[in-house]
Design a protein around this motif. Structure first.
Motif, PDB file in Angstrom:
ATOM      1  N   GLY A 119       0.923  -1.308   0.021  1.00  0.00           N
ATOM      2  CA  GLY A 119      -0.038   0.165  -0.118  1.00  0.00           C
ATOM      3  C   GLY A 119       0.912   1.292  -0.059  1.00  0.00           C
ATOM      4  N   THR A 120       0.377   2.404  -0.638  1.00  0.00           N
ATOM      5  CA  THR A 120       0.943   3.436  -0.660  1.00  0.00           C
ATOM      6  C   THR A 120       0.691   4.598   0.461  1.00  0.00           C
ATOM      7  OG1 THR A 120      -0.603   4.296  -2.286  1.00  0.00           O
ATOM      8  CG2 THR A 120       1.465   3.208  -3.174  1.00  0.00           C
ATOM      9  N   GLN A 121      -0.594   4.159   1.229  1.00  0.00           N
ATOM     10  CA  GLN A 121      -1.222   5.237   2.007  1.00  0.00           C
ATOM     11  C   GLN A 121      -0.357   5.450   3.285  1.00  0.00           C
ATOM     12  OE1 GLN A 121      -3.926   7.207   1.456  1.00  0.00           O
ATOM     13  NE2 GLN A 121      -3.866   6.205  -0.511  1.00  0.00           N
ATOM     14  N   GLY A 122       0.250   4.221   3.779  1.00  0.00           N
ATOM     15  CA  GLY A 122       1.150   4.178   4.910  1.00  0.00           C
ATOM     16  C   GLY A 122       2.589   4.502   4.598  1.00  0.00           C
ATOM     17  N   LEU A 123       2.633   4.900   3.434  1.00  0.00           N
ATOM     18  CA  LEU A 123       4.284   5.145   3.073  1.00  0.00           C
ATOM     19  C   LEU A 123       4.945   6.149   3.723  1.00  0.00           C
ATOM     20  CD1 LEU A 123       6.275   4.275   0.854  1.00  0.00           C
ATOM     21  CD2 LEU A 123       5.470   6.386  -0.400  1.00  0.00           C
ATOM     22  N   VAL A 124       6.101   5.777   4.407  1.00  0.00           N
ATOM     23  CA  VAL A 124       6.744   7.040   5.279  1.00  0.00           C
ATOM     24  C   VAL A 124       7.074   8.271   4.538  1.00  0.00           C
ATOM     25  CG1 VAL A 124       8.842   7.487   6.484  1.00  0.00           C
ATOM     26  CG2 VAL A 124       8.048   5.121   6.681  1.00  0.00           C
ATOM     27  N   LEU A 125       6.678   9.260   4.931  1.00  0.00           N
ATOM     28  CA  LEU A 125       6.769  10.787   4.085  1.00  0.00           C
ATOM     29  C   LEU A 125       8.255  10.841   3.912  1.00  0.00           C
ATOM     30  CD1 LEU A 125       4.141  12.747   6.087  1.00  0.00           C
ATOM     31  CD2 LEU A 125       4.075  11.869   3.699  1.00  0.00           C
ATOM     32  N   GLN A 126       8.811  11.211   2.711  1.00  0.00           N
ATOM     33  CA  GLN A 126      10.129  11.701   2.809  1.00  0.00           C
ATOM     34  C   GLN A 126      10.256  12.739   1.518  1.00  0.00           C
ATOM     35  OE1 GLN A 126      11.407   7.790   0.921  1.00  0.00           O
ATOM     36  NE2 GLN A 126      11.170   6.567   3.043  1.00  0.00           N
ATOM     37  N   GLU A 127      11.426  13.346   1.804  1.00  0.00           N
ATOM     38  CA  GLU A 127      12.173  14.255   0.939  1.00  0.00           C
ATOM     39  C   GLU A 127      10.582  15.527   0.878  1.00  0.00           C
ATOM     40  OE1 GLU A 127      14.629  14.048  -2.384  1.00  0.00           O
ATOM     41  OE2 GLU A 127      15.406  12.180  -1.462  1.00  0.00           O
ATOM     42  N   GLU A 128      10.230  15.772  -0.465  1.00  0.00           N
ATOM     43  CA  GLU A 128       9.246  16.628  -0.657  1.00  0.00           C
ATOM     44  C   GLU A 128       7.909  16.467  -0.116  1.00  0.00           C
ATOM     45  OE1 GLU A 128       9.094  18.137  -4.752  1.00  0.00           O
ATOM     46  OE2 GLU A 128      11.212  18.563  -4.625  1.00  0.00           O
ATOM     47  N   GLN A 129       7.656  15.245   0.222  1.00  0.00           N
ATOM     48  CA  GLN A 129       6.325  15.114   1.114  1.00  0.00           C
ATOM     49  C   GLN A 129       6.555  15.357   2.422  1.00  0.00           C
ATOM     50  OE1 GLN A 129       6.211  10.695  -0.203  1.00  0.00           O
ATOM     51  NE2 GLN A 129       3.804  11.281  -0.513  1.00  0.00           N
ATOM     52  N   ARG A 130       5.406  16.274   2.980  1.00  0.00           N
ATOM     53  CA  ARG A 130       5.719  17.016   4.395  1.00  0.00           C
ATOM     54  C   ARG A 130       4.583  16.477   5.087  1.00  0.00           C
ATOM     55  NH1 ARG A 130      10.870  18.168   3.363  1.00  0.00           N
ATOM     56  NH2 ARG A 130      11.228  19.774   1.675  1.00  0.00           N
ATOM     57  N   PRO A 131       4.733  15.995   6.413  1.00  0.00           N
ATOM     58  CA  PRO A 131       3.817  15.857   7.143  1.00  0.00           C
ATOM     59  C   PRO A 131       2.999  16.746   7.700  1.00  0.00           C
ATOM     60  CG  PRO A 131       5.827  15.805   8.645  1.00  0.00           C
ATOM     61  CD  PRO A 131       6.012  16.129   7.010  1.00  0.00           C
ATOM     62  N   ILE A 132       1.610  16.540   7.495  1.00  0.00           N
ATOM     63  CA  ILE A 132       0.514  17.673   7.943  1.00  0.00           C
ATOM     64  C   ILE A 132       0.401  17.521   9.458  1.00  0.00           C
ATOM     65  CG2 ILE A 132      -1.632  18.674   7.544  1.00  0.00           C
ATOM     66  CD1 ILE A 132      -1.550  17.617   4.744  1.00  0.00           C
ATOM     67  N   LYS A 223       7.440  -0.335  -7.710  1.00  0.00           N
ATOM     68  CA  LYS A 223       7.807   0.997  -8.403  1.00  0.00           C
ATOM     69  C   LYS A 223       6.758   1.992  -8.639  1.00  0.00           C
ATOM     70  CE  LYS A 223      10.864   2.816 -11.831  1.00  0.00           C
ATOM     71  NZ  LYS A 223      11.858   2.484 -13.152  1.00  0.00           N
ATOM     72  N   PHE A 224       6.624   3.223  -8.429  1.00  0.00           N
ATOM     73  CA  PHE A 224       5.380   3.916  -8.761  1.00  0.00           C
ATOM     74  C   PHE A 224       6.119   5.414  -8.870  1.00  0.00           C
ATOM     75  CE2 PHE A 224       4.648   3.376  -4.584  1.00  0.00           C
ATOM     76  CZ  PHE A 224       4.449   4.568  -3.949  1.00  0.00           C
ATOM     77  N   SER A 225       5.386   6.437  -9.562  1.00  0.00           N
ATOM     78  CA  SER A 225       6.011   7.686  -9.547  1.00  0.00           C
ATOM     79  C   SER A 225       4.734   8.542  -8.860  1.00  0.00           C
ATOM     80  CB  SER A 225       6.093   8.235 -10.821  1.00  0.00           C
ATOM     81  OG  SER A 225       7.076   7.432 -11.506  1.00  0.00           O
ATOM     82  N   ILE A 226       5.300   9.786  -8.337  1.00  0.00           N
ATOM     83  CA  ILE A 226       4.618  10.905  -7.584  1.00  0.00           C
ATOM     84  C   ILE A 226       4.954  12.150  -8.336  1.00  0.00           C
ATOM     85  CG2 ILE A 226       4.024   9.339  -5.398  1.00  0.00           C
ATOM     86  CD1 ILE A 226       6.183  11.340  -4.080  1.00  0.00           C
ATOM     87  N   SER A 227       4.044  13.204  -8.111  1.00  0.00           N
ATOM     88  CA  SER A 227       4.373  14.467  -8.874  1.00  0.00           C
ATOM     89  C   SER A 227       5.387  15.364  -7.838  1.00  0.00           C
ATOM     90  CB  SER A 227       3.123  15.275  -8.789  1.00  0.00           C
ATOM     91  OG  SER A 227       2.252  14.582 -10.067  1.00  0.00           O
ATOM     92  N   LYS A 228       6.305  15.894  -8.330  1.00  0.00           N
ATOM     93  CA  LYS A 228       7.239  16.713  -7.474  1.00  0.00           C
ATOM     94  C   LYS A 228       6.434  18.430  -7.398  1.00  0.00           C
ATOM     95  CE  LYS A 228      11.480  16.389  -8.351  1.00  0.00           C
ATOM     96  NZ  LYS A 228      12.766  16.222  -9.199  1.00  0.00           N
ATOM     97  N   LYS A 229       6.722  18.824  -6.355  1.00  0.00           N
ATOM     98  CA  LYS A 229       6.558  20.297  -6.295  1.00  0.00           C
ATOM     99  C   LYS A 229       6.865  21.284  -7.529  1.00  0.00           C
ATOM    100  CE  LYS A 229       5.356  20.665  -1.285  1.00  0.00           C
ATOM    101  NZ  LYS A 229       5.920  21.327  -0.190  1.00  0.00           N
ATOM    102  N   SER A 230       8.244  20.737  -7.743  1.00  0.00           N
ATOM    103  CA  SER A 230       9.092  21.497  -8.697  1.00  0.00           C
ATOM    104  C   SER A 230       8.720  21.163 -10.138  1.00  0.00           C
ATOM    105  CB  SER A 230      10.490  21.505  -8.435  1.00  0.00           C
ATOM    106  OG  SER A 230      10.898  20.194  -8.565  1.00  0.00           O
ATOM    107  N   GLY A 231       7.702  20.272 -10.257  1.00  0.00           N
ATOM    108  CA  GLY A 231       7.507  19.911 -11.740  1.00  0.00           C
ATOM    109  C   GLY A 231       8.206  18.467 -11.825  1.00  0.00           C
ATOM    110  N   GLY A 232       7.623  17.557 -12.981  1.00  0.00           N
ATOM    111  CA  GLY A 232       8.076  16.487 -13.154  1.00  0.00           C
ATOM    112  C   GLY A 232       7.713  15.373 -12.142  1.00  0.00           C
ATOM    113  N   GLU A 233       8.471  14.004 -12.024  1.00  0.00           N
ATOM    114  CA  GLU A 233       7.754  13.013 -11.285  1.00  0.00           C
ATOM    115  C   GLU A 233       9.162  12.657 -10.321  1.00  0.00           C
ATOM    116  OE1 GLU A 233       5.822  10.198 -13.773  1.00  0.00           O
ATOM    117  OE2 GLU A 233       4.218  11.203 -13.510  1.00  0.00           O
ATOM    118  N   ARG A 234       8.709  11.915  -9.153  1.00  0.00           N
ATOM    119  CA  ARG A 234       9.739  11.348  -8.457  1.00  0.00           C
ATOM    120  C   ARG A 234       9.445   9.810  -8.388  1.00  0.00           C
ATOM    121  NH1 ARG A 234      13.112  13.420  -5.070  1.00  0.00           N
ATOM    122  NH2 ARG A 234      11.930  15.368  -4.983  1.00  0.00           N
TER     123      ARG A 234
END
Length: 495
Positions: A119-132, A223-234
């Motif tokens: 699952g991706t919901q419980g993924l540990v937040l890393q780099e550009e993903q910030r905990p709310i 393996k999957f991708s998420i959008s980056k704040k600066s554009g593109g995908e991570r």
């Protein structure tokens, strides 16, 4: 009606819930396999356990509670099919237990973990993903200690005849690494090193599975991708269920020893982006610079050497570094990556903090985001040059496109918060959230299933004093209430 004891099934049951007593294994089998008023003889189980202990298939790990765990000999006594069943079932149960979801035995407790799921919901937040999380006064993270997991046998048998309290085991299925080694070999070994079999016994799985995680790691990731704040995908590499549980075990039982500098605020319980931004409030100049390819830059070879320097023995360092890396580097998506990345730069954080303190500047780091603030522009530039030299020594490189120094007349942003006057969310973020809630009000069906996401943003905004009593927030609360109500009506209609 009495039930005939099956030694193979009994050994498998112990392997799944170990460390456990004869009575716990008996109760486990009764709850899971027997129906009606079928009776089992506890004495037969106790006699069987004594014979197994004499033949070294199992070892007594806690005399007061009468708890046993499998030895290397006992593991080999299981058939290949039984070992596969044990590994999948045990790791699934450990996953549920660590997540505080495990309850007493029920009809579906033997549902096996899907080896292909992640699952991706419980993924540990890393780099550009910030905990709310809400803001709080800046503070130091509490010192991390070992995270000993509750004993599985006791957790499964809540309400049955088990001990009211249970001990904490320092090496999973064993009270200590020393006793675990006795389960692997009769030779007394006093050092703190361990091999693959020792680790497998401690976790309670097959050495072959641990070896697969080490040498065929790509088979155990999604393996999957998420959008980056600066554009593109991570690109994210998320470990599949069984590997993820083993990595969590390593995180809680072993990696807690790693030192993290107080200037580093990322991925730590009790700290958030607010703590990282707070010290840079009302500064004349704020400098931000990023480390390029942060996680992938930490290689398995570098990690192994780092673990040895940090006090781990050679074999243990090699095993850990292989289990927590993918294709020779730290994956973004594994639960072990955050603490490793924090600790890996401890010396860098220490030298930067000391230098900035000497120059009356503020320093903090949140993952790959580094911030320096103060009143002297030239001194800040000197510190950035020093940081680049120190990072290059560790084979890290600055992302020059993101390196910037802003004055008070410009918007000063630290990890997503504007810090010119007080730490608060950026206008861009607030506009985006306003658009989401407006869209949810006009087209609620589109946001069915996203109420938790909206509630998270609402809680985040509510934590800022200058936003808490605003008209916009009151409007969001009403929209969320109406959305939840509409969602419930729709579910009732479908049902």
């Amino acid at each position: 009606m009495s039930v005939r004891l099956n030694p193979s099934v009994t050994l498998l049951a112990l392997a799944i819930i170990q460390p456990a007593s004869a009575s716990q294994v008996a109760a486990f089998l009764k709850h899971s396999l027997l129906e009606g008023n079928a009776k089992i003889s506890l004495g037969e189980f106790e006699d069987l356990f004594k014979r197994w202990a004499e033949s070294r298939k199992i070892i007594l790990v806690h005399s007061k509670c009468g708890l046993y765990s499998l030895t290397a000999t006992g593991n080999h006594s299981l058939t290949k099919e039984m070992r596969h069943l044990r590994d999948r079932t045990r790791l699934f149960l450990l996953k549920e237990m660590r997540g505080d979801k495990l309850t007493a035995l029920g009809d579906s407790f033997l549902e096996l973990a899907d080896a292909s799921s992640a699952g991706t919901q419980g993924l540990v937040l890393q780099e550009e993903q910030r905990p709310i999380t809400g803001p709080a006064p800046r503070r130091q993270a509490p010192r991390r200690g070992p995270g000993y997991w509750p004993l599985l046998g006791k957790q499964l048998l809540v309400g049955s005849a088990v001990e009211s309290s249970s001990p904490s085991f320092r090496f999973g299925s064993f009270p200590s690494l020393k006793l675990c080694k006795l389960g692997n070999s009769e030779i007394q070994d006093q050092n703190d090193d361990f091999n693959v079999t020792d680790l497998a016994l401690g976790i309670g799985v097959s050495p072959r599975l641990i070896s697969s995680f080490m040498f065929d790691a790509s088979d155990h990731y999604r393996k999957f991708s998420i959008s980056k704040k600066s554009g593109g995908e991570r690109t994210i590499h998320a470990p599949r269920t069984m590997l993820k549980v083993v990595q969590y075990w390593i995180l809680d039982y072993l990696l807690y020893k790693l030192k993290i500098h107080r200037a580093c605020t990322s991925y730590q319980k009790g700290l958030s982006i607010y703590d990282n931004a707070y010290i840079h409030t009302k500064m004349k100049y704020v400098a931000n610079f990023d480390i390029e390819n942060f996680f992938p830059s930490i290689t398995s070879v570098d990690l192994e050497n780092f673990l040895i320097v940090s006090g781990f023995e050679k074999s243990a360092s090699s095993i850990i570094s292989k289990i927590v890396t993918l294709n020779g580097s730290l994956p973004q998506g594994a639960p072990t990556s955050p603490i490793i990345s924090n600790a890996f730069l401890f010396e860098f954080d220490e030298s930067m903090h000391a230098l900035c303190e000497e120059k009356s500047l503020n320093y903090s780091r949140y993952a790959d985001d580094i911030t320096i603030s103060g009143n002297n522009y030239a001194e800040i530039l000197d510190c950035i040059k020093f940081a680049e030299i120190q990072l290059n020594k560790k084979k890290f490189f600055l992302n020059r496109k993101k390196t910037r120094v802003t004055g008070q007349t410009s918007r000063q942003v630290v990890t997503g918060l504007v810090v010119n006057v007080i730490p608060q969310p950026t206008r861009d973020y607030r506009r985006r959230i306003r658009a989401m809630f407006d869209c949810a009000a006009k087209n609620p069906i589109k946001y069915f299933g996203r109420t938790k996401e909206l509630a998270g943003h609402l809680a985040y905004l509510s934590s800022f004093t200058n936003i808490r009593n605003s008209k916009a927030l009151s409007k969001y609360i009403i929209i969320l209430h109406e959305l939840r109500k509409a969602e419930r009506i729709e579910k009732t209609r479908e049902g």
